[in-house]
Design a protein around this motif. Structure first.
Motif, PDB file in Angstrom:
ATOM      1  N   ARG A  69      -2.112  -4.975  -4.150  1.00  0.00           N
ATOM      2  CA  ARG A  69      -1.084  -4.686  -5.156  1.00  0.00           C
ATOM      3  C   ARG A  69      -1.678  -4.643  -6.564  1.00  0.00           C
ATOM      4  O   ARG A  69      -1.060  -5.118  -7.516  1.00  0.00           O
ATOM      5  N   GLN A  70      -2.885  -4.089  -6.663  1.00  0.00           N
ATOM      6  CA  GLN A  70      -3.524  -4.018  -7.973  1.00  0.00           C
ATOM      7  C   GLN A  70      -2.812  -3.032  -8.899  1.00  0.00           C
ATOM      8  O   GLN A  70      -2.960  -3.116 -10.114  1.00  0.00           O
ATOM      9  N   ALA A  71      -2.044  -2.102  -8.308  1.00  0.00           N
ATOM     10  CA  ALA A  71      -1.282  -1.144  -9.119  1.00  0.00           C
ATOM     11  C   ALA A  71       0.200  -1.446  -8.991  1.00  0.00           C
ATOM     12  O   ALA A  71       0.912  -0.753  -8.284  1.00  0.00           O
ATOM     13  N   ARG A 106       3.793  -4.065 -10.582  1.00  0.00           N
ATOM     14  CA  ARG A 106       4.664  -4.379 -11.715  1.00  0.00           C
ATOM     15  C   ARG A 106       4.069  -5.304 -12.767  1.00  0.00           C
ATOM     16  O   ARG A 106       4.620  -5.444 -13.845  1.00  0.00           O
ATOM     17  N   TYR A 148       2.586   0.559 -15.553  1.00  0.00           N
ATOM     18  CA  TYR A 148       3.359   0.816 -14.329  1.00  0.00           C
ATOM     19  C   TYR A 148       4.852   0.631 -14.599  1.00  0.00           C
ATOM     20  O   TYR A 148       5.671   1.474 -14.220  1.00  0.00           O
ATOM     21  N   ARG A 173       7.974   3.246 -14.189  1.00  0.00           N
ATOM     22  CA  ARG A 173       9.122   2.947 -13.333  1.00  0.00           C
ATOM     23  C   ARG A 173      10.453   3.050 -14.077  1.00  0.00           C
ATOM     24  O   ARG A 173      11.495   3.202 -13.460  1.00  0.00           O
ATOM     25  N   MET A 206      10.955   4.393  -7.410  1.00  0.00           N
ATOM     26  CA  MET A 206       9.770   4.086  -6.591  1.00  0.00           C
ATOM     27  C   MET A 206       9.424   5.272  -5.682  1.00  0.00           C
ATOM     28  O   MET A 206       8.259   5.675  -5.586  1.00  0.00           O
ATOM     29  N   SER A 211       1.359   3.912  -2.780  1.00  0.00           N
ATOM     30  CA  SER A 211       2.435   4.285  -1.865  1.00  0.00           C
ATOM     31  C   SER A 211       3.065   2.987  -1.387  1.00  0.00           C
ATOM     32  O   SER A 211       3.050   1.989  -2.112  1.00  0.00           O
ATOM     33  N   ASP A 212       3.616   2.954  -0.214  1.00  0.00           N
ATOM     34  CA  ASP A 212       4.132   1.733   0.392  1.00  0.00           C
ATOM     35  C   ASP A 212       3.982   1.906   1.897  1.00  0.00           C
ATOM     36  O   ASP A 212       3.706   3.016   2.367  1.00  0.00           O
ATOM     37  N   ILE A 213       4.158   0.804   2.644  1.00  0.00           N
ATOM     38  CA  ILE A 213       4.030   0.949   4.096  1.00  0.00           C
ATOM     39  C   ILE A 213       5.269   1.605   4.724  1.00  0.00           C
ATOM     40  O   ILE A 213       5.210   2.049   5.859  1.00  0.00           O
ATOM     41  N   TYR A 222      11.043  -4.253   9.652  1.00  0.00           N
ATOM     42  CA  TYR A 222      11.874  -3.597   8.628  1.00  0.00           C
ATOM     43  C   TYR A 222      12.920  -2.694   9.278  1.00  0.00           C
ATOM     44  O   TYR A 222      14.081  -2.655   8.854  1.00  0.00           O
ATOM     45  N   PHE A 232      -1.916  -3.122   7.345  1.00  0.00           N
ATOM     46  CA  PHE A 232      -1.214  -4.326   6.902  1.00  0.00           C
ATOM     47  C   PHE A 232      -0.295  -4.827   8.007  1.00  0.00           C
ATOM     48  O   PHE A 232       0.715  -4.190   8.312  1.00  0.00           O
ATOM     49  N   SER A 242       1.795  -7.635   7.905  1.00  0.00           N
ATOM     50  CA  SER A 242       2.216  -8.714   7.011  1.00  0.00           C
ATOM     51  C   SER A 242       3.054  -9.772   7.710  1.00  0.00           C
ATOM     52  O   SER A 242       3.033 -10.931   7.302  1.00  0.00           O
ATOM     53  N   HIS A 270      -3.004 -12.044  -0.418  1.00  0.00           N
ATOM     54  CA  HIS A 270      -1.759 -11.292  -0.323  1.00  0.00           C
ATOM     55  C   HIS A 270      -1.552 -10.656  -1.692  1.00  0.00           C
ATOM     56  O   HIS A 270      -2.301 -10.953  -2.613  1.00  0.00           O
TER      57      HIS A 270
HETATM   58  O1  CP3 Z   1      -1.863  -2.403  -3.801  1.00  0.00           O
HETATM   59  C1  CP3 Z   1      -1.315  -1.440  -4.350  1.00  0.00           C
HETATM   60  O2  CP3 Z   1      -1.178  -1.391  -5.570  1.00  0.00           O
HETATM   61  C2  CP3 Z   1      -0.893  -0.245  -3.488  1.00  0.00           C
HETATM   62  C3  CP3 Z   1       0.503  -0.098  -3.262  1.00  0.00           C
HETATM   63  C4  CP3 Z   1       1.284  -0.916  -2.237  1.00  0.00           C
HETATM   64  C5  CP3 Z   1       2.662  -1.181  -2.424  1.00  0.00           C
HETATM   65  N1  CP3 Z   1       3.142  -1.738  -1.284  1.00  0.00           N
HETATM   66  C6  CP3 Z   1       3.422  -0.834  -3.627  1.00  0.00           C
HETATM   67  C7  CP3 Z   1       4.724  -1.468  -3.886  1.00  0.00           C
HETATM   68  C8  CP3 Z   1       0.922  -1.399  -0.979  1.00  0.00           C
HETATM   69  C9  CP3 Z   1      -0.436  -1.435  -0.309  1.00  0.00           C
HETATM   70  C10 CP3 Z   1       2.115  -1.920  -0.386  1.00  0.00           C
HETATM   71  C11 CP3 Z   1       2.170  -2.483   0.962  1.00  0.00           C
HETATM   72  C12 CP3 Z   1       3.385  -3.168   1.418  1.00  0.00           C
HETATM   73  N2  CP3 Z   1       4.687  -2.878   1.130  1.00  0.00           N
HETATM   74  C13 CP3 Z   1       3.379  -4.224   2.354  1.00  0.00           C
HETATM   75  C14 CP3 Z   1       2.160  -4.793   3.011  1.00  0.00           C
HETATM   76  C15 CP3 Z   1       1.455  -5.758   2.123  1.00  0.00           C
HETATM   77  C16 CP3 Z   1       2.239  -7.002   1.828  1.00  0.00           C
HETATM   78  O3  CP3 Z   1       2.578  -7.166   0.642  1.00  0.00           O
HETATM   79  O4  CP3 Z   1       2.481  -7.761   2.751  1.00  0.00           O
HETATM   80  C17 CP3 Z   1       4.714  -4.602   2.575  1.00  0.00           C
HETATM   81  C18 CP3 Z   1       5.200  -5.707   3.477  1.00  0.00           C
HETATM   82  C19 CP3 Z   1       5.531  -3.738   1.801  1.00  0.00           C
HETATM   83  C20 CP3 Z   1       7.013  -3.710   1.739  1.00  0.00           C
HETATM   84  C21 CP3 Z   1       7.519  -3.883   0.372  1.00  0.00           C
HETATM   85  N3  CP3 Z   1       7.464  -2.917  -0.607  1.00  0.00           N
HETATM   86  C22 CP3 Z   1       8.178  -5.013  -0.172  1.00  0.00           C
HETATM   87  C23 CP3 Z   1       8.436  -6.293   0.566  1.00  0.00           C
HETATM   88  C24 CP3 Z   1       8.525  -4.697  -1.485  1.00  0.00           C
HETATM   89  C25 CP3 Z   1       9.368  -5.511  -2.433  1.00  0.00           C
HETATM   90  C26 CP3 Z   1       8.719  -6.735  -2.862  1.00  0.00           C
HETATM   91  C27 CP3 Z   1       7.714  -6.445  -3.933  1.00  0.00           C
HETATM   92  O5  CP3 Z   1       6.622  -7.003  -3.910  1.00  0.00           O
HETATM   93  O6  CP3 Z   1       8.088  -5.703  -4.839  1.00  0.00           O
HETATM   94  C28 CP3 Z   1       8.022  -3.394  -1.753  1.00  0.00           C
HETATM   95  C29 CP3 Z   1       8.107  -2.652  -3.020  1.00  0.00           C
HETATM   96  C30 CP3 Z   1       6.811  -2.263  -3.649  1.00  0.00           C
HETATM   97  N4  CP3 Z   1       5.722  -1.760  -2.995  1.00  0.00           N
HETATM   98  C31 CP3 Z   1       6.514  -2.291  -5.042  1.00  0.00           C
HETATM   99  C32 CP3 Z   1       5.220  -1.796  -5.196  1.00  0.00           C
HETATM  100  C33 CP3 Z   1       4.466  -1.575  -6.472  1.00  0.00           C
HETATM  101  C34 CP3 Z   1       7.479  -2.689  -6.146  1.00  0.00           C
HETATM  102  C35 CP3 Z   1       8.470  -1.610  -6.303  1.00  0.00           C
HETATM  103  C36 CP3 Z   1       8.925  -1.415  -7.707  1.00  0.00           C
HETATM  104  O7  CP3 Z   1       8.162  -0.864  -8.533  1.00  0.00           O
HETATM  105  O8  CP3 Z   1      10.083  -1.752  -7.998  1.00  0.00           O
END
Ligand code: CP3
Length: 355
Positions: free
Chosen positions: A35-37, A39, A44, A48, A53, A83-85, A162, A215, A217, A332
């Motif tokens: 999650r280096q990229a 909030r 970022y 947003r 998203m 992206s997201d998963i 999910y 992932f 998770s 994480h």
């Molecule tokens: O690392 C990175 O910067 C790459 C981007 C990335 C995101 N999600 C962006 C994101 C990656 C690799 C993920 C993976 C992801 N997403 C996982 C596996 C890793 C983990 O954290 O366990 C899971 C379970 C998700 C599902 C998910 N997406 C959740 C639970 C949430 C909400 C909680 C949270 O941390 O915000 C998201 C949203 C999400 N995915 C955001 C980002 C930047 C925030 C959305 C926003 O901008 O409002």
């Protein structure tokens, strides 16, 4: 289209990240952060405010721009495509939304075996074209700097949770009830997810991703060892076997599996991603020192003052002992409250200590 070579036939990589993924000595310990990229970055948050998203994810130029933010800002040793998963679930027929302060939501969660049978398994080239294009853009941008691009996908259990719960869950009650009462439909669901995810990961490698991370998770958070071996491991093994054909290193990251880490690692992948439950040396010994590892720093330590954070970073580096095959990372994702300055100092410190 990038030619994907079989594993081992590629020339030896030069970037510290890909060298560590191959277990090769590197000029320094590479560092990037889950999650280096996200909030915690003001740039970022500004994007947003203007885009949802899903808009960010689906617009290749915007996704590429977000991907590059932490690489340009801190000099990360790898870029993970933004992206997201969960988006691959949309192509299967599930309605996805990211709800402010509530996280991801599935509008039509799976409740019956028939719901499973109605899910499609379309090719990623059709359903995830935006992310594949973002990978091509980032690769072009980073190739001259020798910074590799990482593609990723969710593991079948985590995505199934999910799809069934309709969002993030604390105790996975619905998922486990479905798994235990409808074992045949569970198997069909995880098989479909495995097909979609392996196709997606292979497509990301063809688009230019130089490493892939899976992932998982929530499987370790939800299940004890016996259920993991019975209901999850066969599908993860199938996924890693399929993705092994991409010809790029694959990172097997799971959370909460420290009670059966060797079993989770045995599912496959070249590199094992570690959460923070076990000290790095113990986890590495359990995985086997011949496998490269990534991760282990508790992301909450980035909320501590630098003097404490520094001790924790040093502890991970000390326990890694300078062995080849260590990728410095958190165990994480970074949380939104993470101070930008701590990320900067972390990267500088790892670089200074290991160069
Ligand atoms: O690392 C990175 O910067 C790459 C981007 C990335 C995101 N999600 C962006 C994101 C990656 C690799 C993920 C993976 C992801 N997403 C996982 C596996 C890793 C983990 O954290 O366990 C899971 C379970 C998700 C599902 C998910 N997406 C959740 C639970 C949430 C909400 C909680 C949270 O941390 O915000 C998201 C949203 C999400 N995915 C955001 C980002 C930047 C925030 C959305 C926003 O901008 O409002």
């Amino acid at each position: 289209m990038t030619q994907v070579l079989p594993a081992g036939s590629d020339a030896e990589p030069t970037s510290p990240f890909l060298r560590a993924c191959g277990g090769l000595p590197a000029e320094r310990t590479p560092v990037w952060l889950l999650r280096q990229a996200g909030r915690y970055l003001p740039e970022y948050r500004a994007l947003r405010e203007r885009h949802s998203m899903l808009e960010l994810i689906r617009t290749p130029e915007l996704a590429a721009q977000v991907t590059l933010l932490p690489v340009d800002e801190f000099g990360m040793d790898a870029a993970i495509v933004f992206s997201d998963i969960l988006p691959p679930l949309v192509g299967m027929g599930l309605e996805l939304d990211f709800v402010e302060a509530d996280g991801p939501r599935i509008g039509n969660p799976i409740a019956t075996p028939r719901d499973v049978d109605l899910l499609g398994v379309p090719p990623a080239e059709e359903t995830m074209a935006g992310t594949l294009e973002a990978i091509r853009i980032v690769r072009r941008e980073l190739e001259p700097r020798d910074v590799p691009v990482i593609g990723f996908a969710g593991a079948p259990f985590t995505l199934a949770s999910y799809a069934i719960e309709g969002g993030t869950s604390k105790n996975f009650t619905r998922t486990k009830a479905f798994m235990l009462s409808e074992p045949a439909a569970w198997k069909r669901l995880l098989t479909k997810l495995t097909t979609v995810q392996s196709d997606y990961l292979l497509a990301q490698a063809r688009a230019g991703a130089q490493a892939l991370q899976v992932f998982d998770s929530w499987a370790g958070r939800a299940l004890g060892r016996d259920d993991y071996l019975r209901y999850v491991a066969p599908h993860n093994r199938e996924l890693f076997a399929a993705v092994g054909r991409a010809g790029v290193p694959v990172i097997n990251f799971s959370l909460g599996t420290s009670a059966y880490l060797a079993d989770a690692a045995a599912c496959g992948g070249d590199v094992v991603g570690l959460d923070w439950q076990l000290p790095l040396d113990r986890a590495w010994a359990e995985v086997g020192y011949e496998r490269p590892v990534q991760g282990n720093l508790d992301p909450a330590t980035l909320l501590a003052p630098w003097r404490e954070l520094r001790v924790r970073i040093d502890d991970v580096l000390d326990r890694a002992g300078g062995r080849p095959g260590h990728v410095f990372n958190v165990g994480h994702g970074l949380v939104p409250q993470t101070p930008v300055d701590n990320v900067r100092r972390l990267v500088e410190h790892v670089r200074e200590r290991t160069s």
